[in-house]
Design a protein around this motif. Structure first.
Motif, short mmCIF file in Angstrom:
data_model
loop_
_atom_site.label_atom_id
_atom_site.label_comp_id
_atom_site.label_asym_id
_atom_site.label_seq_id
_atom_site.Cartn_x
_atom_site.Cartn_y
_atom_site.Cartn_z
N VAL A 11 0.90 -1.40 0.03
CA VAL A 11 -0.01 -0.09 0.16
C VAL A 11 0.83 1.21 -0.03
CG1 VAL A 11 -1.47 1.32 1.34
CG2 VAL A 11 -2.02 -1.14 0.84
N SER A 12 0.55 2.16 -0.80
CA SER A 12 1.28 3.50 -0.79
C SER A 12 0.45 4.61 -0.64
CB SER A 12 1.92 3.63 -2.22
OG SER A 12 2.90 2.86 -2.51
N VAL A 13 0.89 5.36 0.22
CA VAL A 13 -0.11 6.59 0.67
C VAL A 13 0.88 7.81 0.53
CG1 VAL A 13 -1.61 5.37 1.71
CG2 VAL A 13 0.21 6.46 3.03
N SER A 14 0.49 9.08 0.31
CA SER A 14 1.23 10.20 0.41
C SER A 14 1.26 10.67 1.64
CB SER A 14 0.50 11.34 -0.55
OG SER A 14 0.36 10.89 -1.55
N GLU A 15 2.26 11.38 2.05
CA GLU A 15 2.41 11.91 3.64
C GLU A 15 1.18 13.03 3.71
OE1 GLU A 15 6.17 13.98 4.12
OE2 GLU A 15 6.03 13.77 6.08
N GLY A 16 0.49 12.62 5.01
CA GLY A 16 -0.69 13.62 5.29
C GLY A 16 -1.96 12.77 5.09
N LEU A 21 -5.21 -0.15 6.24
CA LEU A 21 -4.87 -1.31 6.05
C LEU A 21 -5.91 -2.56 6.41
CD1 LEU A 21 -1.06 -1.12 7.51
CD2 LEU A 21 -1.81 -0.38 5.10
N ARG A 22 -6.18 -3.33 5.48
CA ARG A 22 -7.28 -4.17 5.60
C ARG A 22 -6.96 -5.31 6.12
NH1 ARG A 22 -11.61 -1.89 2.94
NH2 ARG A 22 -10.83 -0.19 1.20
N CYS A 23 -7.83 -6.03 7.02
CA CYS A 23 -7.68 -7.44 7.68
C CYS A 23 -8.84 -8.03 7.97
CB CYS A 23 -6.85 -7.05 9.07
SG CYS A 23 -6.64 -8.81 9.91
N ASP A 85 5.95 6.15 9.35
CA ASP A 85 5.22 4.71 9.09
C ASP A 85 5.50 3.71 8.28
OD1 ASP A 85 2.23 7.41 9.86
OD2 ASP A 85 3.59 6.11 11.39
N ALA A 86 6.36 4.20 7.58
CA ALA A 86 6.91 3.27 6.51
C ALA A 86 7.24 2.04 7.01
CB ALA A 86 7.79 3.66 5.26
N THR A 105 -0.18 -12.44 5.92
CA THR A 105 0.97 -12.27 5.10
C THR A 105 1.67 -11.07 5.27
OG1 THR A 105 -0.61 -11.99 3.15
CG2 THR A 105 0.01 -14.20 3.71
N GLY A 106 1.03 -10.04 5.93
CA GLY A 106 1.60 -8.79 6.04
C GLY A 106 1.27 -7.79 4.85
N THR A 107 1.44 -6.49 5.08
CA THR A 107 1.08 -5.28 4.14
C THR A 107 2.34 -4.38 4.38
OG1 THR A 107 -1.16 -5.26 4.19
CG2 THR A 107 -0.16 -3.47 3.51
N SER A 108 3.04 -4.22 3.31
CA SER A 108 3.99 -3.22 3.34
C SER A 108 3.48 -1.88 3.12
CB SER A 108 5.30 -3.48 2.12
OG SER A 108 6.30 -2.79 2.22
N LEU A 109 3.91 -0.86 3.83
CA LEU A 109 3.15 0.56 3.76
C LEU A 109 4.46 1.54 3.31
CD1 LEU A 109 1.05 2.68 4.04
CD2 LEU A 109 1.93 2.87 6.56
N THR A 110 4.41 2.15 2.09
CA THR A 110 5.25 3.19 1.61
C THR A 110 4.45 4.30 1.75
OG1 THR A 110 6.20 1.50 -0.06
CG2 THR A 110 6.57 3.93 -0.49
N VAL A 111 5.22 5.25 2.35
CA VAL A 111 4.61 6.71 2.39
C VAL A 111 5.47 7.53 1.42
CG1 VAL A 111 4.16 8.65 4.23
CG2 VAL A 111 4.22 6.39 4.79
N ILE A 112 4.89 8.22 0.59
CA ILE A 112 5.39 8.99 -0.52
C ILE A 112 5.41 10.47 -0.01
CG2 ILE A 112 5.31 9.63 -2.83
CD1 ILE A 112 3.57 7.16 -3.05
N PRO A 113 6.68 11.09 0.06
CA PRO A 113 6.57 12.42 0.42
C PRO A 113 6.02 13.58 -0.50
CG PRO A 113 8.85 11.88 -0.32
CD PRO A 113 7.94 10.43 -0.52
#
Lengths: 113, 115
Positions: A11-16, A21-23, A85-86, A105-113
């Motif tokens: 999952v990628s989100v922008s900062e702010g 994240l779904r479970c 939070d990444a 199985t996990g979710t990798s979170l990327t935060v885009i500046p």
């Protein structure tokens, strides 16, 4: 038997922006549900847990999750993402007998500046 | 820093060999848990010990065994190693025997590479 399914391995989100994240869980008995976070090259850290008390659970670092029995879900949210939070996020389930524990199985979170 | 220590940090060995991973729980914690994290299997609970006795068992192979000593440290023994045993092995601890539905504190892990 218990199990958890995490939708979206990345999952990628922008900062702010809102983090979601779904479970979804499967359990034949009242479940205990957890969210753990794993930062790079580190062990897991408990974010929050649901153990049949309040359905809205607040955790550390501004995260919260809501237990919805009708939807068998325990989604993790944070109103505003920070760069820090990444990480990898794991949903987990245990039974009230406490003799088994299953991670998603996990979710990798990327935060885009 | 969770207070849980694991040694060694990295371990490289060959197929067919035997290794021992060590875990020291947080001061005062009586339960120790072992987990395996691999690319194909994800995070799996292996086994729990409480005050020296086995308390819960997960997907632990027969080639693997664990024990908890009187000083509460624990060792995970992996034998007849296969390539697929390459993984990150985590130890966790908790005060009570209810860590599987309460809170566990995780160590930094031991990365095992089997060549």
């Amino acid at each position: 038997a218990q199990s958890v399914t995490q939708l979206g391995s990345h999952v990628s989100v922008s900062e702010g922006a809102l983090v979601l994240l779904r479970c979804n869980y499967s359990s034949s008995v009242p479940p205990y549900l957890f969210w753990y976070v794993q930062y790079p090259n580190q062990g897991l850290q408990l974010l929050l847990k649901y153990t049949s008390a309040a359905t809205l659970v607040k955790g550390i670092n501004g995260f919260e999750a809501e237990f919805k029995k009708s939807e068998t879900s325990f989604h993790l949210t944070k109103p505003s993402a920070h760069m820090s939070d990444a990480a990898e996020y794991f949903c987990a389930v245990s039974s009230n007998t406490g003799n088994q524990f299953y991670f998603g199985t996990g979710t990798s979170l990327t935060v885009i500046p | 820093d969770s207070g849980v220590t694991q040694t060694p940090k990295h371990l490289i060995t060959a197929t067919g060999q035997r290794v021992t991973l060590r875990c020291s729980p947080r001061s005062g914690d009586l339960s120790v848990y072992w987990y395996q994290q691999s690319l194909d299997q994800g995070l799996q609970f292996l086994i729990q010990y409480y005050n020296g006795e086995e308390r819960a068992k997960g997907n632990i192979l027969e080639r693997f065994s664990a024990q908890q000593f009187p000083d509460l440290h624990s060792e995970l023994n992996l034998s007849s190693l296969e390539l697929g045993d390459s993984a990150l092995y985590f130890c966790a601890s908790s005060v009570t025997d209810r860590g599987l539905y309460n809170e566990q504190f995780f160590g930094p892990g031991t990365r095992l590479t089997v060549l």
